[in-house]
Design an enzyme around this catalytic site. Structure first.
Site, PDB file in Angstrom:
ATOM      1  N   ASP A   6    -109.550 -48.134  56.579  1.00 13.06           N
ATOM      2  CA  ASP A   6    -110.654 -47.831  55.670  1.00 13.06           C
ATOM      3  C   ASP A   6    -110.184 -47.041  54.456  1.00 13.06           C
ATOM      4  OD1 ASP A   6    -112.305 -49.009  57.492  1.00 13.06           O
ATOM      5  OD2 ASP A   6    -113.627 -47.277  57.770  1.00 13.06           O
ATOM      6  N   ASP A   7    -110.952 -47.207  53.368  1.00  7.51           N
ATOM      7  CA  ASP A   7    -110.954 -46.312  52.200  1.00  7.51           C
ATOM      8  C   ASP A   7    -109.867 -46.568  51.166  1.00  7.51           C
ATOM      9  OD1 ASP A   7    -112.972 -45.197  53.663  1.00  7.51           O
ATOM     10  OD2 ASP A   7    -111.923 -43.343  54.143  1.00  7.51           O
TER      11      ASP A   7
ATOM     12  N   HIS B 200    -116.041 -52.266  51.687  1.00  9.31           N
ATOM     13  CA  HIS B 200    -116.373 -50.908  52.142  1.00  9.31           C
ATOM     14  C   HIS B 200    -117.123 -50.150  51.042  1.00  9.31           C
ATOM     15  CE1 HIS B 200    -116.133 -47.761  55.048  1.00  9.31           C
ATOM     16  NE2 HIS B 200    -115.241 -47.011  54.427  1.00  9.31           N
TER      17      HIS B 200
ATOM     18  N   HIS C 192    -117.660 -45.698  47.947  1.00  5.99           N
ATOM     19  CA  HIS C 192    -117.674 -45.002  49.248  1.00  5.99           C
ATOM     20  C   HIS C 192    -118.809 -43.972  49.264  1.00  5.99           C
ATOM     21  CE1 HIS C 192    -116.127 -42.787  52.829  1.00  5.99           C
ATOM     22  NE2 HIS C 192    -115.719 -43.986  53.153  1.00  5.99           N
TER      23      HIS C 192
ATOM     24  N   HIS D  14    -107.084 -45.057  58.709  1.00  7.00           N
ATOM     25  CA  HIS D  14    -107.379 -44.869  57.280  1.00  7.00           C
ATOM     26  C   HIS D  14    -106.080 -44.917  56.492  1.00  7.00           C
ATOM     27  CE1 HIS D  14    -110.894 -43.163  59.290  1.00  7.00           C
ATOM     28  NE2 HIS D  14    -111.578 -43.394  58.182  1.00  7.00           N
TER      29      HIS D  14
END
Length: 234
Positions: free
Chosen positions: A41-42, A92, A96, A188
């Site tokens: 993620d991210d 995503h 964010h 992540h």
């Protein structure tokens, strides 16, 4: 007293959508085949994502990257490398953004803007969506599904909490000790602080799981083994 407990029960039901919406979200895939989906993620991150890609390539592992739109705009070459090396690019959101208390319009814009960025870079529109911070409610799920997304979270006990930098050994132990076929593992590749522990943990986790007979596939590949595959918005 009865009225109090009735109120308490209604309050809990109203504030815990997670327990009532599991059918709308993929947490894992029931399969006997030794395969798991590693997700990040991210990102992308200029420093850590390339290192992660190098490690994945070393062990012939495919992963799914839930990317943040504005970071994808900033590092399109990393997104292209991910795609060219057989990994999956998923949505995503663009910034964010914490969706709690946000309007339908804001949620739609965040999802669509990230989708457009990914399409501009890869020529493909993403089909998987993961909400920021792991927060969701009926509105978020409905918006994502209306845009044709399958909402994907992660398996129980397979949130590595690597963003907290708990120590490489703890990340490794958490994944290995709970591993089961069909799981979706959460890492992540970007976030506040260093992701060095994530990189080091991958170096240890992948060979251990490979020796145990596991293969590492994208989420979409894993979903082909889902009993409701045809009903998912893929």
């Amino acid at each position: 007293m009865n009225a109090f407990f009735l109120f308490l029960s209604l309050f809990v039901m109203a504030t815990t959508p997670v327990q009532r919406m599991n059918d709308d979200i993929v947490w894992n895939v029931p399969t006997d085949e030794k395969m798991v989906a590693i997700t990040f993620d991210d990102g992308p991150d200029m420093l850590y994502t390339p290192d992660i890609l190098t490690i994945l390539k070393q062990y012939d592992a495919k992963a799914t990257f839930f990317v943040v739109g504005f970071r994808a705009e900033k590092y399109p070459d990393i997104i292209k490398r991910q795609m060219n090396e057989g990994h999956e690019i998923a949505n995503h959101t663009y910034k964010h953004l914490d969706f709690r208390g946000k309007s339908k319009q804001t949620i739609e814009e965040e999802i669509k803007k990230s989708e457009d960025v990914i399409y501009q870079i890869t020529g493909k529109r993403p089909t998987l969506f993961r909400p920021p911070l792991g927060y969701y409610n009926k509105r978020i799920i409905d918006i994502a599904k209306q845009r044709g997304y399958t909402v994907v979270m992660w398996s129980k006990h397979q949130d590595t909490y690597d963003w907290k930098n708990p120590g490489t050994s703890r990340i490794v132990r958490r994944v290995i000790s709970h591993i089961q076929p069909g799981q979706i593992i959460l890492f992540h590749d970007h976030g506040s602080g260093s992701r060095k522990q994530t990189v080091q943990a991958l170096k240890e986790i992948l060979p251990i799981l490979k020796e145990k007979g596991y293969t590492f596939v994208t989420v979409s590949e894993l979903l082909k083994h889902h009993p409701n595959y045809r009903d998912l918005n893929l």
